[in-house]
Every structure is written in structure tokens, then in C-alpha cells.
Design an enzyme around this catalytic site. Structure first.
Site, PDB file in Angstrom:
ATOM      1  N   PHE A 146      -1.321 -19.953  -6.824  1.00  0.00           N
ATOM      2  CA  PHE A 146      -2.350 -20.865  -7.337  1.00  0.00           C
ATOM      3  C   PHE A 146      -2.212 -21.096  -8.834  1.00  0.00           C
ATOM      4  O   PHE A 146      -3.112 -21.610  -9.475  1.00  0.00           O
ATOM      5  CB  PHE A 146      -3.739 -20.309  -7.013  1.00  0.00           C
ATOM      6  CG  PHE A 146      -3.901 -19.862  -5.597  1.00  0.00           C
ATOM      7  CD1 PHE A 146      -3.857 -20.785  -4.562  1.00  0.00           C
ATOM      8  CD2 PHE A 146      -4.050 -18.531  -5.286  1.00  0.00           C
ATOM      9  CE1 PHE A 146      -3.979 -20.388  -3.248  1.00  0.00           C
ATOM     10  CE2 PHE A 146      -4.172 -18.113  -3.969  1.00  0.00           C
ATOM     11  CZ  PHE A 146      -4.140 -19.043  -2.938  1.00  0.00           C
TER      12      PHE A 146
ATOM     13  N   GLY B 153      -2.891 -31.383  -4.688  1.00  0.00           N
ATOM     14  CA  GLY B 153      -3.156 -29.955  -4.820  1.00  0.00           C
ATOM     15  C   GLY B 153      -4.371 -29.602  -5.650  1.00  0.00           C
ATOM     16  O   GLY B 153      -5.147 -28.716  -5.276  1.00  0.00           O
ATOM     17  N   GLU B 154      -4.582 -30.268  -6.784  1.00  0.00           N
ATOM     18  CA  GLU B 154      -5.692 -29.904  -7.676  1.00  0.00           C
ATOM     19  C   GLU B 154      -7.012 -30.546  -7.253  1.00  0.00           C
ATOM     20  O   GLU B 154      -8.061 -29.894  -7.265  1.00  0.00           O
ATOM     21  CB  GLU B 154      -5.363 -30.305  -9.123  1.00  0.00           C
ATOM     22  CG  GLU B 154      -3.955 -30.020  -9.588  1.00  0.00           C
ATOM     23  CD  GLU B 154      -3.552 -28.558  -9.501  1.00  0.00           C
ATOM     24  OE1 GLU B 154      -4.434 -27.697  -9.643  1.00  0.00           O
ATOM     25  OE2 GLU B 154      -2.357 -28.298  -9.300  1.00  0.00           O
TER      26      GLU B 154
ATOM     27  N   GLY C 255      -1.079 -37.323  -5.901  1.00  0.00           N
ATOM     28  CA  GLY C 255      -1.086 -35.864  -5.905  1.00  0.00           C
ATOM     29  C   GLY C 255      -2.357 -35.335  -5.285  1.00  0.00           C
ATOM     30  O   GLY C 255      -3.413 -35.975  -5.385  1.00  0.00           O
TER      31      GLY C 255
ATOM     32  N   ASN D 137       2.458 -36.824   4.644  1.00  0.00           N
ATOM     33  CA  ASN D 137       2.224 -36.110   5.890  1.00  0.00           C
ATOM     34  C   ASN D 137       0.744 -35.769   5.960  1.00  0.00           C
ATOM     35  O   ASN D 137       0.247 -34.922   5.214  1.00  0.00           O
ATOM     36  CB  ASN D 137       3.070 -34.828   5.934  1.00  0.00           C
ATOM     37  CG  ASN D 137       2.953 -34.089   7.257  1.00  0.00           C
ATOM     38  OD1 ASN D 137       1.891 -34.022   7.871  1.00  0.00           O
ATOM     39  ND2 ASN D 137       4.060 -33.505   7.707  1.00  0.00           N
TER      40      ASN D 137
ATOM     41  N   LYS E 222      -0.922 -34.192   8.076  1.00  0.00           N
ATOM     42  CA  LYS E 222      -1.222 -32.829   8.527  1.00  0.00           C
ATOM     43  C   LYS E 222      -1.126 -31.833   7.384  1.00  0.00           C
ATOM     44  O   LYS E 222      -2.063 -31.063   7.136  1.00  0.00           O
ATOM     45  CB  LYS E 222      -0.260 -32.436   9.648  1.00  0.00           C
ATOM     46  CG  LYS E 222      -0.568 -31.091  10.274  1.00  0.00           C
ATOM     47  CD  LYS E 222       0.346 -30.840  11.473  1.00  0.00           C
ATOM     48  CE  LYS E 222      -0.039 -29.549  12.182  1.00  0.00           C
ATOM     49  NZ  LYS E 222       0.812 -29.314  13.371  1.00  0.00           N
ATOM     50  N   THR E 223      -0.001 -31.828   6.657  1.00  0.00           N
ATOM     51  CA  THR E 223       0.138 -30.878   5.552  1.00  0.00           C
ATOM     52  C   THR E 223      -0.776 -31.251   4.386  1.00  0.00           C
ATOM     53  O   THR E 223      -1.288 -30.367   3.685  1.00  0.00           O
ATOM     54  CB  THR E 223       1.596 -30.804   5.078  1.00  0.00           C
ATOM     55  OG1 THR E 223       2.058 -32.112   4.717  1.00  0.00           O
ATOM     56  CG2 THR E 223       2.496 -30.235   6.161  1.00  0.00           C
TER      57      THR E 223
ATOM     58  N   ILE F 162       5.163 -23.430  -2.767  1.00  0.00           N
ATOM     59  CA  ILE F 162       4.132 -22.388  -2.836  1.00  0.00           C
ATOM     60  C   ILE F 162       3.109 -22.528  -1.714  1.00  0.00           C
ATOM     61  O   ILE F 162       2.097 -21.829  -1.700  1.00  0.00           O
ATOM     62  CB  ILE F 162       3.425 -22.407  -4.200  1.00  0.00           C
ATOM     63  CG1 ILE F 162       2.715 -23.735  -4.448  1.00  0.00           C
ATOM     64  CG2 ILE F 162       4.415 -22.102  -5.309  1.00  0.00           C
ATOM     65  CD1 ILE F 162       1.895 -23.774  -5.738  1.00  0.00           C
TER      66      ILE F 162
END
Length: 746
Positions: free
Chosen positions: A249, A711-712, A709, A638, A640-641, A475
């Protein structure tokens, strides 16, 4: 000829999923090299002072012990004398503090020795025999006590344009003269990275000038650069392997002292050394989200237009490094406000350095901003969603540029419908189910749609499959899967015909995985490498088949064992013939961001999170009964991911809001919470079935794929959404995280 199915956007399973769930994936602590040895770190028992002596005799005599290394006998490390002397510079290789270099103690559990033995059990036993003696000094580990000593970061003092400088738009602190105003303080406590995989390294000197490390890292090339500098080696003489990473993280963005210690130990014993931190050491040795105090003032007109915002923040850092993060970034650009002031300061404490944690800075700042938005909406008796719509920005007010794309309104609509926002009542405490109070809240998040430069290697193999290589790590978001889909679409091949290798610093240059930038950066490199391969093969095919000479590279198609053309299946050349003409190497392509686009547009991803909570009226227990996360993240490669990413961030936000808090006993400067018995993280019982929705509209400027993006923004805004829902349920405004039952029962 059958048209290949489109892969970008498909819900494809992870290409490495089977390896991970069956145990076939090898992580950094699982490499078994010939002659492997095992190391355990010994930490200081004081928080500040000097080492006067270290008794290592019993440890050295213990069975199987090969070496006990301290600052008294550690070999000289060339880079320790030249690097990291300026604390205002971001840390590399453990920052300005160097392991085993001197006798100074700067934080509790600082490594003072490393014990190497022929088994882990023997190393652990011997480490317990090492005893340090100290000259103790008075320490300070409380940010609340040190707020008055907070200062502007040195990097901001040196550069007037630095983003950590004070920011002003319109009048200074104009909220103070507003007709309708609020002023509130907020606290986000220290939160600790606790991925499943502990921080670990296997260090191996293959020759006196050649180092290989198997490391838990988010960036193989950055880690290679750090340790090449540390040991005065050419970068090509250092190889970093991180094929699989068991979650990260942000704490693996840093090169830490334990890595240096393992490399030193491998040098001393002249054998490979394996070192894995304990769960307790994860609290003390590898960073955390810094404790941050914030104050936010806001004023608005009776009809719900914001007139001024002032947002101030003080975050903690160590005495040996000035760590900063973008706590105030979202405030400067999210809402229309003619008058806006931000001030950021840091305070030096006797602690290890903080490090970026998912949603770095923005997740912390959003708790204050989005809570204040909810508070102001309540003061005005306006629905919080409507209040945000009335202050919606059609262009970036900070940089005065248009957005490259912004579909946040669409996110608002998707989320509100799914959570049942129409059931929300303006008056807190209006909804009840027996002893349970029900409330609804929302929080908005944003993060820059960053794109750097990257390369990708690509090769066509004789069996008709394609091999791609990149130094990037994964990650957890499914990087290899996304890159496989991008390559499959570009080449017109089935995904099972493509192999994407990653996590090796000898592969093509790639950035560190962090900041939601990998698909934006590595994705275009993969796409361009695939196009370059097609063009190279088309050129080779043209020498034996004239139809290829005038064809466009986008018309080139990979068929079963042949290169052929769209609309002309008769034009085909066997792969075997083409490979005979290739000089055995990869096609390597570098992808760079478009300079003008980033100068002319503000590029951000956006999210909104809606929470439904149930609060028990008698016990103060909080249950998140529904959580809906909606994202404007450009093209979704994707679903799903990407959905996994959003759900993971949402669960992290539940932890941030309701349970995570690393507590230091300031009398001793030592963590009280140092295991999962005392430091709580969300489990399945704490997490609802998170619903995820994507706008899925491409951004035309960030890159050719249209991605931004995820992730954040998956976590930014979740904690305030839950806090705001708790207020709507109970009428109690909690401004200090985590929101535990004792705070609701006061």
C-alpha cells in the site's frame, strides 16, 4: 477470417491467479539458494539517545551463528558517507539514517544489530541474547505536543512554486467574515501498512561487485538504483527480482534499513542471507500513514454557494527526514470557491519516517474536506449531494485549465441510485430499525491521472506466442492481466497466446508501481511495442510477399502460425520464415507522455462513495450495511480486476473510518498496538458486499488507451462517507478517527 474478440473491457481472470492460490508463486522470502542463511534484526529498546555498548558474546557463541553485526564491526558501505545528508530530500536507501553507521538512536526499535545463522530458529534464539546499553535522552513522539514547533518543509522554502507552499486564491481566510460559516478540527491517527506479505529480502553477492536481491519492493529499478548507489556499483551489476508481491500500500516504495542490513550481512558471511521482518517490526521499521491534525474553515451563502475555504494541516515526520504528502491537494481543486487558503506544515518527532499510504495525503485531506462539506450542507439544510452539485467545478480552479475529462456527475447519479440515497432524511436520527439507527453519507475522492515514461520488450516466439517483458512489479491490481489484455487487443491474438513477464530489473525500464500510474504508463508502452512488432514483421514479410509492402501495420494479423492481412487472408507468411530473418532479439519500444497534453489539461480520476450505516443506539456499534463506490477512471481495461481494486480500497476505508489506530505510549515512545490483536483491520464480518460502478468513458488526452487510474480513488473519500453516514444516523459529529463506540456513547 474470424475477428478476434475484444479483450480490453473483458472480465478476464487473473493470468497469475492459479499460481497464487496453489502456492506456485514464489515471493521474496521463499527463494531457496545454495548455502542460504537466515537473519534476524535486533531493535533498540529506547527511543532516543546513544548506544554505549552492545553485548554480543553470548549470541556469537550460540549454535549455528555465523555473524553478529553492529555499528562496532559493520563493514564500510561507500554510499553511507555521501548520500542522505540533507533531511529535506526524500529518502532513498533508508533515508539520511544509515543502519549500523553510528551509535545514535533516533526511534524505538531502530535496528542495532543483525544476527545471521544457519537456521531461522537459531538466528531468532541468538538475537534474543544480544543486549544493548544506552545513554538515554528525552524524546518527543506526540504530534499534539509538538504542533507549536511545526514548520514549512525545507523543499517549499527553497522553491516558491513547490506544491507544499502556502496557497492563496482570492482573499486570505475570507471564511472568517462569512455570514454562514463553520470551523472544525479533524484528526487522522497513525495507520500502519499491514499487507499479507511481510517485508522481506534475500540478498546474494554473486561476486564482490555483483549483487542480486529478491525483495519485497514496488519498484525493481528504483531499488536497483538505490543499492547500486549505496555500494558504489554500476546499476547493471545489481539485479532486483520481485516477480510476486503479496500486497503493498506504499511501504514498499521506500528502500529501508532492513534491506541494507541484509546486504551488509550477506557481504560479511559471503553467503545468501534471507531476512523477513516480524509482524511487530512492520509497525516500527517500514513506515506508516502519518498522524495528521487538520483545521478547516468554510463559509457559504444561504442558497448553498461556497464563498471561502481555509484548510490547514500539520503532519508528523521523523527528525532525520522531512516527509511530506499532498494532504491539501483535493481542497484546492475540487469545489468552486472564489477565496481559498491552504497551509501545510510538518513536525519532527522521534519516530521512524512515515511513508506514502494508499491515497497518500489525499485520503487524509479528504476526511476533513468531505466532512466539512457535509457539515456545511447540514447548516444550510441542503442535501449533501445537491450542495456538491451547486459547487461543481467545470474546469480546474487551481490551475485554470480544462479537465482532460470529468464525469463525476455521472458517478453521483450511479451511486445515489444504487445506495438508495432518496431514503436519506435531512434530519439526523430520523430512520430507525428497532435499536438500530440508520444513516446515509457520501464522500468524494480525486487523484492525479499521472503518466510517466516506460519501455516494453516484445518478441514473437516460434510457436506463435508473444513474450512481453517489463521491469514493473504487481502489488495486487492485476498488472500482468491488464497488460495481456492490451497486447491481445493490439495484436489480435487470444490472451493465452501472450505471456507477460515482470518484476525483474533486467527487463525493460518501467516505473515504480504506485500513484495509480501503471496502466497509464506501462500500458501505452505495451501497446506501442505490439504495434512496432507488427510493423517490423510486416517489413520482413514484404521481402517475400508484395501484398505486405503496401499494407498498414494495423491490417497485419497474427493467425495460426502465419502472419496475414485483414481482408486478404491469401497473403500470408509463416512465422518460421520471419524468425529466420530476426537477429534473435526483442523489439524494444519506449513510450513517453505527450508533453502538451499535460500542460494544457488537468488530468484527474474521480470517485464518489456512498455509505449506508447502522448504529446500535445502546452500544454504539457501527455496521456498514451498504457501500457503493463509483469511479470516473477513463477506459476500464478489466472490469473484474478494476472492481477488485475499488472493493479493496473501500475495505481499507472502512478500516480507516472505524478501527485503524497505531497508538504510541508517549512516555516510552513505544507502540502499544503491535499485532493484530490490538491493531484492528477489517475482516469479512466488517465489510458489506461493496457495489462498484464505472462510468467507463475514455480520457482523450492521458494516453491512447483512454485510461486514467483507480488505485488511490478507491479509498479517497470512503472514511468521510462513513463518518457522514454516522452523523446522519445519530446526530453526533465525530472528527477524530477511528470512530469507535466509546466516542458515540459520550
Amino acid at each position: 477470417m474470424k475477428t478476434p474478440e475484444k479483450q480490453i473491457g473483458a472480465r478476464m481472470n487473473r493470468v497469475d491467479g492459479r499460481q497464487k492460490v496453489t502456492g506456485a508463486a514464489t515471493y521474496s522470502a521463499e527463494y531457496q539458494l545454495p548455502g542460504i542463511t537466515y537473519a534476524v534484526l535486533v531493535g533498540s529498546t529506547i527511543t532516543k539517545g546513544r548506544i554505549t555498548s552492545i553485548d554480543t558474546k553470548a549470541a556469537e557463541r550460540a549454535p549455528g551463528v555465523l555473524a553478529v553485526i553492529t555499528h562496532f564491526n559493520s563493514p564500510k558501505v561507500p554510499g553511507f558517507d555521501t548520500a542522505g545528508k540533507d533531511p529535506s530530500q526524500p529518502a532513498t536507501v533508508g533515508g539520511p539514517i544509515k543502519v549500523f553507521k553510528d551509535d545514535k538512536i533516533r526511534f524505538n526499535d531502530q535496528p542495532i544489530a543483525i544476527v545471521v545463522a544457519d537456521s531461522l530458529e537459531r538466528a531468532r534464539f541468538a538475537a534474543g541474547l544480544v543486549k544493548g546499553q544506552y545513554a538515554q535522552e528525552k524524546h518527543q513522539t506526540s504530534l499534539e505536543a509538538a504542533k507549536s514547533q511545526a514548520f514549512l518543509p525545507t523543499s517549499a522554502k527553497k522553491n516558491p512554486k513547490h506544491p507544499m507552499n502556502d496557497y492563496q486564491r482570492g482573499q486570505v481566510d475570507a471564511y472568517k467574515t462569512g455570514a454562514i460559516k463553520l470551523e472544525s478540527e479533524y484528526v487522522v491517527p497513525t495507520e500502519v501498512h499491514q499487507p499479507m506479505e511481510l517485508q522481506a529480502i534475500t540478498a546474494h553477492w554473486e561476486a564482490p561487485d555483483r549483487l542480486t536481491i529478491y525483495d519485497k519492493t514496488q519498484g525493481t529499478m528504483a531499488t536497483r538504483r538505490d543499492f547500486a548507489r549505496e555500494w558504489g556499483l554500476p546499476e547493471e551489476n545489481v539485479k532486483v527480482i520481485a516477480t510476486y508481491v503479496g500486497g503493498a500500500f506504499g511501504n514498499a516504495l521506500h528502500s529501508w534499513q532492513h534491506e541494507s542490513a541484509a546486504i551488509i550481512a550477506a557481504r560479511v558471511v559471503n553467503r545468501p542471507v534471507k531476512l523477513m521482518l516480524t509482524r511487530e517490526q512492520m509497525f516500527t521499521m517500514v513506515g506508516y500513514r502519518p498522524y495528521t491534525w487538520q483545521k478547516l474553515g468554510m463559509s457559504a451563502t444561504p442558497d448553498g454557494k461556497i464563498t471561502a475555504i481555509t484548510h490547514e494541516a500539520i503532519g508528523q515526520t521523523s527528525t532525520f527526514e522531512e516527509f511530506t504528502e499532498s494532504t491539501l491537494a483535493q481542497t484546492r481543486m475540487m469545489y468552486e470557491s472564489p477565496n481559498l487558503t491552504t497551509r501545510y506544515r510538518i513536525a519532527s518527532l522521534d519516530v521512524n519516517s512515515p511513508i506514502w499510504m494508499r491515497g497518500p495525503g489525499e485520503a487524509t485531506g479528504a476526511f476533513a474536506l468531505e466532512s466539512a462539506m457535509d457539515e456545511m450542507a447540514h447548516l444550510l439544510n441542503i442535501d449533501p449531494l445537491e450542495f456538491r452539485l451547486r459547487n461543481y467545478t467545470e474546469q480546474d480552479p487551481e490551475k485554470n485549465r480544462p479537465w482532460s475529462s470529468k464525469f463525476l456527475k455521472e458517478c453521483y447519479q450511479l451511486g445515489a441510485e444504487r445506495v438508495g440515497w432518496n431514503k436519506r432524511q435531512l434530519k439526523p436520527g430520523s430512520l430507525r430499525d428497532g435499536d438500530w439507527l440508520i444513516g446515509y453519507g457520501m464522500g468524494v475522492g480525486t487523484f492525479g491521472a499521472h503518466r510517466g515514461s516506460s519501455k516494453a520488450n516484445i518478441r514473437l516466439l516460434p510457436n506463435g506466442t508473444v513474450l512481453l517483458q517489463s521491469a514493473v512489479t504487481d502489488i495486487g491490481p492485476g498488472t500482468a492481466t491488464a497488460m495481456t489484455q492490451i497486447a491481445a487487443d493490439t495484436l489480435g491474438l487470444a490472451p493465452e497466446k501472450i505471456k507477460f513477464e515482470l518484476g525483474n530489473s533486467n527487463f525493460a525500464q518501467a516505473p515504480t508501481q504506485g500513484g495509480s500510474a501503471i496502466v497509464n504508463t506501462v500500458g501505452p508502452a505495451v501497446q506501442e511495442a505490439c504495434l512496432a512488432l507488427k510493423e517490423k514483421l510486416r517489413t520482413l514479410a514484404a521481402s517475400s510477399n508484395a501484398a505486405f509492402a503496401s499494407a498498414k501495420k494495423e491490417d497485419v494479423v497474427f493467425a495460426e502460425g502465419y502472419l496475414t492481412l485483414n481482408g486478404n487472408p491469401a497473403a500470408r507468411v509463416p512465422f518460421a520464415d520471419l524468425l529466420q530473418q530476426v537477429d534473435g532479439g526483442f523489439v524494444t519500444v519506449e513510450s513517453k507522455p505527450q508533453g502538451n497534453a499535460s500542460k494544457n489539461y488537468s488530468m484527474y480520476s474521480f470517485s464518489v462513495h456512498f455509505a449506508e450505516v447502522r448504529v446500535h443506539a445502546l452500544t454504539g456499534e457501527v455496521r456498514v450495511s451498504k457501500l457503493v463506490s463509483c469511479a470516473d477512471a477513463g477506459t476500464i481495461v478489466n472490469e473484474k480486476t478494476a472492481g477488485n481494486q475499488m472493493k479493496g480500497g473501500a475495505v481499507g476505508g472502512i478500516g480507516m473510518a472505524l478501527m485503524e489506530h497505531a497508538i504510541i505510549d508517549d512516555r516510552f515512545g513505544r507502540y502499544i498496538t503491535k499485532d493484530f490483536a490490538d491493531y484492528h483491520v477489517p475482516v469479512h464480518a466488517d465489510s458489506p458486499d461493496v457495489q462498484v460502478a464505472f462510468v467507463n468513458k475514455p480520457d482523450p488526452y492521458v494516453n491512447a488507451l483512454g485510461t486514467k487510474g483507480i488505485g488511490e480513488i478507491a479509498i479517497i473519500g470512503v472514511a468521510p462517507a462513513i463518518a457522514n453516514a454516522i452523523f446522519n444516523a445519530t446526530g453526533k459529529r465525530i472528527r477524530e478517527l477511528p470512530i469507535t463506540p466509546d466516542k458515540l456513547l459520550v
